[in-house]
Design a protein around this motif. Sequence first.
Motif, PDB file in Angstrom:
ATOM      1  N   LEU A   1      -0.994  -1.576  -4.570  1.00 51.49           N
ATOM      2  CA  LEU A   1      -0.183  -1.790  -5.763  1.00 51.49           C
ATOM      3  C   LEU A   1       0.456  -3.170  -5.757  1.00 51.49           C
ATOM      4  N   LYS A   2       0.725  -3.684  -6.950  1.00 51.77           N
ATOM      5  CA  LYS A   2       1.476  -4.924  -7.105  1.00 51.77           C
ATOM      6  C   LYS A   2       2.531  -4.669  -8.170  1.00 51.77           C
TER       7      LYS A   2
ATOM      8  N   LEU B   1       2.639   5.511 -12.325  1.00 51.86           N
ATOM      9  CA  LEU B   1       2.751   4.245 -11.601  1.00 51.86           C
ATOM     10  C   LEU B   1       2.511   3.038 -12.502  1.00 51.86           C
ATOM     11  N   GLN B   2       1.735   3.210 -13.556  1.00 55.91           N
ATOM     12  CA  GLN B   2       1.291   2.082 -14.362  1.00 55.91           C
ATOM     13  C   GLN B   2       2.403   1.409 -15.156  1.00 55.91           C
ATOM     14  N   LYS B   3       3.548   2.050 -15.274  1.00 59.89           N
ATOM     15  CA  LYS B   3       4.673   1.436 -15.997  1.00 59.89           C
ATOM     16  C   LYS B   3       5.224   0.242 -15.216  1.00 59.89           C
ATOM     17  N   GLU B   4       5.395   0.384 -13.910  1.00 61.17           N
ATOM     18  CA  GLU B   4       6.037  -0.653 -13.087  1.00 61.17           C
ATOM     19  C   GLU B   4       5.083  -1.387 -12.153  1.00 61.17           C
ATOM     20  N   PHE B   5       3.851  -0.858 -11.981  1.00 59.31           N
ATOM     21  CA  PHE B   5       2.940  -1.424 -10.991  1.00 59.31           C
ATOM     22  C   PHE B   5       1.541  -1.644 -11.562  1.00 59.31           C
ATOM     23  N   MET B   6       0.864  -2.651 -11.041  1.00 60.57           N
ATOM     24  CA  MET B   6      -0.562  -2.817 -11.299  1.00 60.57           C
ATOM     25  C   MET B   6      -1.297  -2.148 -10.143  1.00 60.57           C
TER      26      MET B   6
ATOM     27  N   ARG C   1       0.835  -1.204   0.000  1.00 59.56           N
ATOM     28  CA  ARG C   1       0.000   0.000   0.000  1.00 59.56           C
ATOM     29  C   ARG C   1       0.866   1.248   0.000  1.00 59.56           C
ATOM     30  N   LEU C   2       0.456   2.192  -0.814  1.00 64.22           N
ATOM     31  CA  LEU C   2       1.103   3.492  -0.899  1.00 64.22           C
ATOM     32  C   LEU C   2       0.092   4.522  -0.442  1.00 64.22           C
ATOM     33  N   THR C   3       0.476   5.377   0.506  1.00 68.45           N
ATOM     34  CA  THR C   3      -0.432   6.387   1.042  1.00 68.45           C
ATOM     35  C   THR C   3       0.050   7.776   0.636  1.00 68.45           C
TER      36      THR C   3
ATOM     37  N   THR D   1      11.451   1.999  -8.244  1.00 68.63           N
ATOM     38  CA  THR D   1      11.318   3.350  -7.708  1.00 68.63           C
ATOM     39  C   THR D   1       9.900   3.836  -7.940  1.00 68.63           C
ATOM     40  N   ILE D   2       9.301   4.382  -6.884  1.00 71.38           N
ATOM     41  CA  ILE D   2       7.979   4.974  -7.026  1.00 71.38           C
ATOM     42  C   ILE D   2       8.186   6.365  -7.637  1.00 71.38           C
ATOM     43  N   PRO D   3       7.577   6.614  -8.789  1.00 75.96           N
ATOM     44  CA  PRO D   3       7.789   7.904  -9.463  1.00 75.96           C
ATOM     45  C   PRO D   3       7.044   9.040  -8.763  1.00 75.96           C
TER      46      PRO D   3
END
Length: 73
Positions: A54-55, A22-27, A2-4, A63-65
């Motif tokens: 996120l997954k 986020l959609q490049k590296e995460f679902m 989870r990202l808050t 890295t979270i952009p």
Amino acid sequence: FRLTLTQNNLQGGGGVPDLTPLQKEFMILGTERSVNYALINGQSQSSSTWTLTLKAKKSGILTIPSIKVGSEQ
């Protein structure tokens, strides 16, 4: 995981996060939003919290952009 994301002192209700980076590296499995308002000693305070589930699409170090919410990034 989870990202808050929290935005304090909302002006005009805050904004909606742009999740495109986020959609490049995460679902993105889910999103939740909560808004809090308080009036303390005549002064108003507000905050908006987005919780993203996120997954990662692959294993390893990711890295979270930077994410834009309203006029903030």
